[in-house]
Design a protein around this motif. Structure first.
Motif, PDB file in Angstrom:
ATOM      1  N   GLU A 115       0.726  -0.816   0.300  1.00 39.32           N
ATOM      2  CA  GLU A 115      -0.167   0.759   0.316  1.00 39.32           C
ATOM      3  C   GLU A 115       1.027   1.563   0.014  1.00 39.32           C
ATOM      4  O   GLU A 115       1.643   1.583   0.447  1.00 39.32           O
ATOM      5  CB  GLU A 115      -1.143   0.330   0.888  1.00 39.32           C
ATOM      6  CG  GLU A 115      -2.081   1.401   0.997  1.00 39.32           C
ATOM      7  CD  GLU A 115      -2.455   1.288   2.452  1.00 39.32           C
ATOM      8  OE1 GLU A 115      -3.599   2.136   2.570  1.00 39.32           O
ATOM      9  OE2 GLU A 115      -2.708   0.069   3.324  1.00 39.32           O
ATOM     10  N   GLY A 141       2.094   3.053  -6.463  1.00 43.02           N
ATOM     11  CA  GLY A 141       2.370   2.899  -7.586  1.00 43.02           C
ATOM     12  C   GLY A 141       2.206   2.852  -8.540  1.00 43.02           C
ATOM     13  O   GLY A 141       3.301   2.456  -8.624  1.00 43.02           O
ATOM     14  N   TYR A 199      -3.103  -1.852 -12.504  1.00 39.65           N
ATOM     15  CA  TYR A 199      -3.682  -1.108 -11.481  1.00 39.65           C
ATOM     16  C   TYR A 199      -4.830   0.260 -12.739  1.00 39.65           C
ATOM     17  O   TYR A 199      -5.366   0.230 -11.365  1.00 39.65           O
ATOM     18  CB  TYR A 199      -2.145  -0.017 -12.112  1.00 39.65           C
ATOM     19  CG  TYR A 199      -2.245   0.972 -11.127  1.00 39.65           C
ATOM     20  CD1 TYR A 199      -2.313   1.110  -9.878  1.00 39.65           C
ATOM     21  CD2 TYR A 199      -2.662   2.404 -11.464  1.00 39.65           C
ATOM     22  CE1 TYR A 199      -1.941   2.605  -8.521  1.00 39.65           C
ATOM     23  CE2 TYR A 199      -2.698   3.633 -10.435  1.00 39.65           C
ATOM     24  CZ  TYR A 199      -1.952   3.605  -9.500  1.00 39.65           C
ATOM     25  OH  TYR A 199      -1.560   4.529  -8.406  1.00 39.65           O
ATOM     26  N   THR A 200      -4.853   0.612 -13.546  1.00 37.45           N
ATOM     27  CA  THR A 200      -6.149   0.788 -14.095  1.00 37.45           C
ATOM     28  C   THR A 200      -7.153   0.242 -13.317  1.00 37.45           C
ATOM     29  O   THR A 200      -8.519   0.660 -12.991  1.00 37.45           O
ATOM     30  CB  THR A 200      -6.473   0.714 -15.652  1.00 37.45           C
ATOM     31  OG1 THR A 200      -4.481   1.476 -15.941  1.00 37.45           O
ATOM     32  CG2 THR A 200      -6.925   1.882 -16.640  1.00 37.45           C
ATOM     33  N   GLU A 205      -7.874  -1.954 -11.526  1.00 37.66           N
ATOM     34  CA  GLU A 205      -8.119  -1.520  -9.962  1.00 37.66           C
ATOM     35  C   GLU A 205      -9.041  -0.516  -9.281  1.00 37.66           C
ATOM     36  O   GLU A 205      -9.241  -0.110  -7.934  1.00 37.66           O
ATOM     37  CB  GLU A 205      -6.554  -1.917  -8.562  1.00 37.66           C
ATOM     38  CG  GLU A 205      -6.769  -3.713  -9.090  1.00 37.66           C
ATOM     39  CD  GLU A 205      -5.285  -4.572  -7.826  1.00 37.66           C
ATOM     40  OE1 GLU A 205      -4.726  -2.999  -8.479  1.00 37.66           O
ATOM     41  OE2 GLU A 205      -4.789  -5.341  -8.204  1.00 37.66           O
ATOM     42  N   GLN A 206      -7.961   0.667  -9.608  1.00 39.30           N
ATOM     43  CA  GLN A 206      -7.959   2.504  -9.341  1.00 39.30           C
ATOM     44  C   GLN A 206      -9.567   2.520  -9.267  1.00 39.30           C
ATOM     45  O   GLN A 206     -10.365   3.451  -9.440  1.00 39.30           O
ATOM     46  CB  GLN A 206      -7.002   3.537  -9.764  1.00 39.30           C
ATOM     47  CG  GLN A 206      -5.301   3.195  -9.234  1.00 39.30           C
ATOM     48  CD  GLN A 206      -5.481   3.508  -8.382  1.00 39.30           C
ATOM     49  OE1 GLN A 206      -5.196   2.552  -7.010  1.00 39.30           O
ATOM     50  NE2 GLN A 206      -5.866   4.446  -7.216  1.00 39.30           N
ATOM     51  N   SER A 207     -10.130   1.945 -10.816  1.00 38.64           N
ATOM     52  CA  SER A 207     -11.402   2.571 -11.119  1.00 38.64           C
ATOM     53  C   SER A 207     -12.190   1.789 -10.379  1.00 38.64           C
ATOM     54  O   SER A 207     -13.166   2.506  -9.859  1.00 38.64           O
ATOM     55  CB  SER A 207     -11.828   1.434 -12.520  1.00 38.64           C
ATOM     56  OG  SER A 207     -12.083   0.463 -12.511  1.00 38.64           O
ATOM     57  N   LEU A 216     -11.775   1.144  -6.483  1.00 38.41           N
ATOM     58  CA  LEU A 216     -11.429   1.293  -5.597  1.00 38.41           C
ATOM     59  C   LEU A 216     -11.885   3.121  -5.688  1.00 38.41           C
ATOM     60  O   LEU A 216     -12.236   3.680  -4.343  1.00 38.41           O
ATOM     61  CB  LEU A 216      -9.733   1.546  -5.455  1.00 38.41           C
ATOM     62  CG  LEU A 216      -9.473  -0.298  -4.622  1.00 38.41           C
ATOM     63  CD1 LEU A 216      -7.902  -0.256  -4.528  1.00 38.41           C
ATOM     64  CD2 LEU A 216     -10.165  -0.902  -4.299  1.00 38.41           C
ATOM     65  N   GLN A 217     -11.230   3.426  -6.503  1.00 37.32           N
ATOM     66  CA  GLN A 217     -11.295   5.389  -6.545  1.00 37.32           C
ATOM     67  C   GLN A 217     -13.194   5.553  -7.058  1.00 37.32           C
ATOM     68  O   GLN A 217     -13.395   6.527  -7.180  1.00 37.32           O
ATOM     69  CB  GLN A 217     -10.568   5.714  -7.212  1.00 37.32           C
ATOM     70  CG  GLN A 217      -9.233   6.413  -6.390  1.00 37.32           C
ATOM     71  CD  GLN A 217      -7.633   6.865  -6.867  1.00 37.32           C
ATOM     72  OE1 GLN A 217      -8.443   7.044  -8.490  1.00 37.32           O
ATOM     73  NE2 GLN A 217      -6.851   6.712  -6.622  1.00 37.32           N
ATOM     74  N   ASP A 218     -13.613   4.883  -8.049  1.00 38.12           N
ATOM     75  CA  ASP A 218     -14.788   5.046  -9.071  1.00 38.12           C
ATOM     76  C   ASP A 218     -15.369   4.365  -8.506  1.00 38.12           C
ATOM     77  O   ASP A 218     -16.723   4.465  -8.982  1.00 38.12           O
ATOM     78  CB  ASP A 218     -14.231   5.797 -10.316  1.00 38.12           C
ATOM     79  CG  ASP A 218     -13.413   6.212 -10.335  1.00 38.12           C
ATOM     80  OD1 ASP A 218     -13.181   7.513  -9.657  1.00 38.12           O
ATOM     81  OD2 ASP A 218     -12.103   6.151 -11.625  1.00 38.12           O
ATOM     82  N   GLU A 226      -6.814   3.660 -20.906  1.00 32.35           N
ATOM     83  CA  GLU A 226      -6.481   4.280 -19.609  1.00 32.35           C
ATOM     84  C   GLU A 226      -4.928   3.978 -19.001  1.00 32.35           C
ATOM     85  O   GLU A 226      -4.113   4.169 -18.721  1.00 32.35           O
ATOM     86  CB  GLU A 226      -7.409   4.039 -18.404  1.00 32.35           C
ATOM     87  CG  GLU A 226      -8.636   4.622 -19.087  1.00 32.35           C
ATOM     88  CD  GLU A 226      -8.480   6.056 -18.480  1.00 32.35           C
ATOM     89  OE1 GLU A 226      -7.783   6.646 -18.236  1.00 32.35           O
ATOM     90  OE2 GLU A 226      -9.312   6.910 -19.082  1.00 32.35           O
TER      91      GLU A 226
END
Length: 791
Positions: free
Chosen positions: A204, A207, A234-235, A237-239, A241-243, A256
């Motif tokens: 954690e 990035g 990463y793309t 996972e971020q979509s 967790l963030q979006d 992306e």
């Protein structure tokens, strides 16, 4: 061991000396405080010894180390040397090496054996053994077992130091280096050199861009397979967790990921390169592809298996004719008479459907009577089933039939206060033990006959799946929530999707009852739902007002509002300031600084402790930021600091803060202080599931990136008695007009609407044609993809 000439920049500031005492060493995060007798230093420091702090493995007293860092003036402890990294100084004389090898660090090696080693290998014996342990074969009178033990002990003693040096060269600070080392141990350097992009998945705080810098340093660049795979993962996972997306289309992933991969002057990345690696990731079970939708496996199977569990519960039909309608109406009439209420037609419909259906969705805005309906369902269930609502009437082995849960502790507390029955968080009901996972699942279901889940809009797809798979077969489920509030912080939009699917009996409460009591807050909330701002927004009412001000005036205005409220007897527990962003002159961080000085200023006898840039005091209102199931404290809980202990005052020699969460006292040591923050002002997301007597809500242009209708609606509906808005009307209007720029991408509605029952043989219903997709997934079942504890 490699020496400093080729490991460190000669211009680095250093301090060399003998450790006289290890004052403090934390085994978990390796934070260490040492007293060092100085032999040499680059610093302008005249004293003979100094305190050195940093993140180290267990260092040994009476040994020589060189520390690299800088002098820092600690406000309480004075001048200290803050070390970024260090080096163990190995002895260089024959006598020194003999003494070192015969020390307590190396069991079984006495002075005679140590002398034999040095006589044979010379003064550089230690470096030679570290480089190649087979050199010990040439030493007379040392057996294989002793040679192996010595080499291993030397490696263990020097290994972490070498690793820390290398990680420092890669640009990692001491704390992150410790985190990496604790994950990979002695395989750290090998793991990073083999595939630096593994750091993105495992550590954690790291990035893709950071890992890519290391990859470039190691010669991994351009369209290297591991690099592209890491960018794709990463793309995705971020979509999530963030979006909050459950999936991305393959085209979205390619676009992306390509942006990530071409952030620096690398070789051109083709779409075909990324497509190829997506297929490879599917073969490796890292992702799942269905009809051009790309999922993390845990999300795909959480969504898919939630559908299966909902169908299992929803297919029960025995409740439909359980009671004659006449019996229900008689019981309802008695309840109305007893409680002195008159249920509206929609509320009666909701209570009846709840009791005569396997499942019910109940939704409505503020003031529409959701809590009243929940109370009615509970009372009528007990009446019609002839059971007591007093838990004391049940023997130890008997099961209390009604289970009340909510996503947060504060929401569960509100539920308990409204019904008079015990209510818990979903995590606590399921027996969540952090890394150990959930105690209750399909093999060990919860007990109960009626489950009511409040604030369902806050439940993400992972938690929804965990809850439903832990339900017994014969249970009725009522899900309650407001579809116009913010969706869950985690991925998915469970409540909204369940409503849209239309496969579960649903009652929408639309009549506003609290408005009759003169609540202009309720009126404002329902106007916002429709995207409108009332014409009288600037006109103060009995429970609402709007103070116009600019961004740079927000702190002053909020301060005046709070001061006036305090004069009328309100406390920090009664007043909640909400804001959507942490940074900026009107952000949460700055508001908390001002509010702390207002509610809990520095005072003689009032203890305080600094952590980073934040000062905590006894009496402070604080917010829990992470789940801590072992202490029964969860993300979003609000507590009060009741005690502060300094390291010199306790046997553990650690700074401690004790926080009371409604009487549940939890002790935090300094390495855990990042688990909470001040709560005088908190984010609107963190306020979900709570209500406060007074809400103060600034709305200014600097919030534009976050302002949208459901955020403002959620904030306003947290207020029970008084709402004070401050800022710019045009910013409020802009936010209300601004719906989500995108909808969360989920496939729960589509899956729920499919009429075909889900076959228990999961292998036979993989969601794509393996041969057509050409991703080589023969012989794999969906459970191979599950990430059990990710919720």
């Amino acid at each position: 061991m490699q020496q400093s000439a080729d490991l460190f920049n000669e211009s680095e500031r250093y301090l060399k000396g003998v450790i006289s005492i290890v004052i403090y060493h934390n085994e978990q995060n390796l934070y260490t405080v040492l007293k060092v007798k100085i032999e040499d230093t680059s610093e302008n420091y005249e004293e003979k010894d100094i305190t050195v702090t940093g993140y180290f493995p267990q260092l040994h007293e009476e040994e020589v180390y060189t520390f690299f860092g800088s002098l820092k003036d600690h406000p309480k402890f004075g001048l200290q040397f803050q070390a970024e990294h260090f080096r163990k100084e190995l002895p260089t004389t024959k006598e020194g090496v003999i003494q070192y090898l015969s020390s307590d660090l190396f069991k079984g090696i006495g002075k005679r054996t140590a002398k034999s080693i040095v006589d044979k290998l010379g003064e550089g014996a230690i470096s030679k053994i570290l480089a190649d342990s087979s050199v010990l074969d040439s030493v007379p009178k040392i057996n294989k077992e002793k040679a192996t033990s010595l080499a291993k002990a030397l490696q263990e003693h020097q290994g972490l130091e070498q690793i820390m040096i290398t990680l420092n060269q890669f640009g990692f600070g001491p704390q992150l280096s410790m985190k990496i080392y604790q994950t990979y141990q002695d395989q750290t350097i090998h793991k990073i050199q083999d595939n630096p992009y593994q750091l993105v998945k495992d550590i954690e705080g790291i990035g893709f861009i950071r890992a890519d810098e290391i990859g470039d340093h190691l010669g991994i660049s351009g369209n290297h397979s591991e690099r592209i795979k890491a960018a794709c993962l990463y793309t995705i996972e971020q979509s999530s967790l963030q979006d909050g997306h459950v999936y991305l289309s393959s085209e979205q992933v390619i676009i992306e990921a390509r942006k990530l991969l071409q952030h620096s002057k690398q070789a051109t990345i083709l779409e075909t390169d990324i497509s190829r690696e997506l297929i490879s990731l599917a073969e490796e079970k890292e992702i799942l592809i269905e009809e051009d939708k790309v999922y993390l496996p845990s999300l795909y199977y959480s969504e898919r298996n939630l559908v299966k569990e909902i169908n299992r519960i929803n297919e029960q039909t025995e409740y439909e004719d359980l009671f004659p309608e006449s019996e229900f109406l008689m019981s309802l009439g008695s309840l109305e008479e007893r409680m002195k209420v008159q249920y509206a037609p929609s509320q009666k419909e909701a209570i009846q459907k709840a009791l005569m259906s396997a499942m019910l969705l109940l939704t409505g805005g503020p003031g529409t009577g959701k809590t009243t309906v929940i109370k009615g369902i509970v009372e009528l269930y007990a009446d019609l089933h002839g059971c007591s609502l007093d838990p004391k009437d049940y023997k130890k082995e008997e099961v209390f039939p009604i289970v009340l849960v909510a996503p947060t502790g504060r929401a569960a507390k509100r539920m308990s206060e409204a019904t008079g029955l015990p209510a818990v968080t979903i995590h606590r009901l399921l027996g969540w033990n952090g890394a150990e996972g959930f105690e209750h699942d399909e093999d060990n279901p919860i007990e109960g006959k009626l489950l009511i889940v409040d604030e369902v809009s806050m439940v993400d797809i992972w938690l929804a799946h965990q809850l439903f798979k832990a339900l017994p077969q014969n249970i009725q489920v009522v899900m309650v929530g407001d579809e116009d509030q913010l969706p869950s912080v985690g991925p998915g939009q469970v409540l909204r999707d369940l409503l849209a699917s239309e496969v579960i009996p649903t009652v929408r409460l639309i009549d506003i009852y609290r408005q009759a009591e003169g609540s202009s807050i309720i009126e404002l909330a329902h106007s916002i739902k429709k995207g409108k701002l009332p014409d009288n927004i600037l006109s103060p009412t009995g429970d609402r007002s709007f103070i116009q001000c600019k961004q740079n005036q927000v702190i002053e205005v909020v301060n005046k509002v709070i001061s006036n409220a305090q004069k009328k007897g309100y406390t920090a527990k009664d007043i909640q300031v909400l804001a959507p962003m942490y940074r900026g002159s009107a952000g949460i961080d700055q508001l908390n600084i001002m509010l702390q000085e207002n509610f809990n200023p520095k005072k003689t006898g009032r203890r305080e402790m600094k952590f980073g840039d934040v000062i905590y005091r006894t009496g402070d209102k604080v917010l829990q930021l992470v789940n801590q199931p072992e202490s029964h404290v969860y993300n979003g809980d609000i507590g009060e600091i009741v005690s502060i202990f300094y390291a010199k005052e306790n046997t553990e020699k650690e700074d401690m803060i004790v926080i009371s969460f409604d009487g549940n006292e939890v002790t935090y040591t300094k390495q855990d202080f990042n688990q909470f923050t001040h709560a005088y002002c908190c984010s609107i997301h963190k306020s979900q599931g709570s209500e406060f007597p007074i809400v103060v809500l600034p709305v200014v242009k600097s919030y534009y990136r976050m302002l949208r209708r459901n955020l403002i609606y959620t904030a306003i509906t947290r207020s029970k008695q008084f709402l004070i808005l401050c800022g710019e009307v045009e910013s409020l209007q802009w936010g209300i007009s601004n719906r989500d720029a995108y909808e969360r991408q989920t496939s729960l509605v589509e899956k729920l609407r499919k009429t075909a029952a889900i076959d228990d043989n999961l292998q036979d219903e993989l969601p794509f044609d393996i041969r057509d997709a050409n991703i080589g997934m023969e012989g794999i079942t969906p459970y191979d993809f599950m990430e059990e504890n990710k919720s």
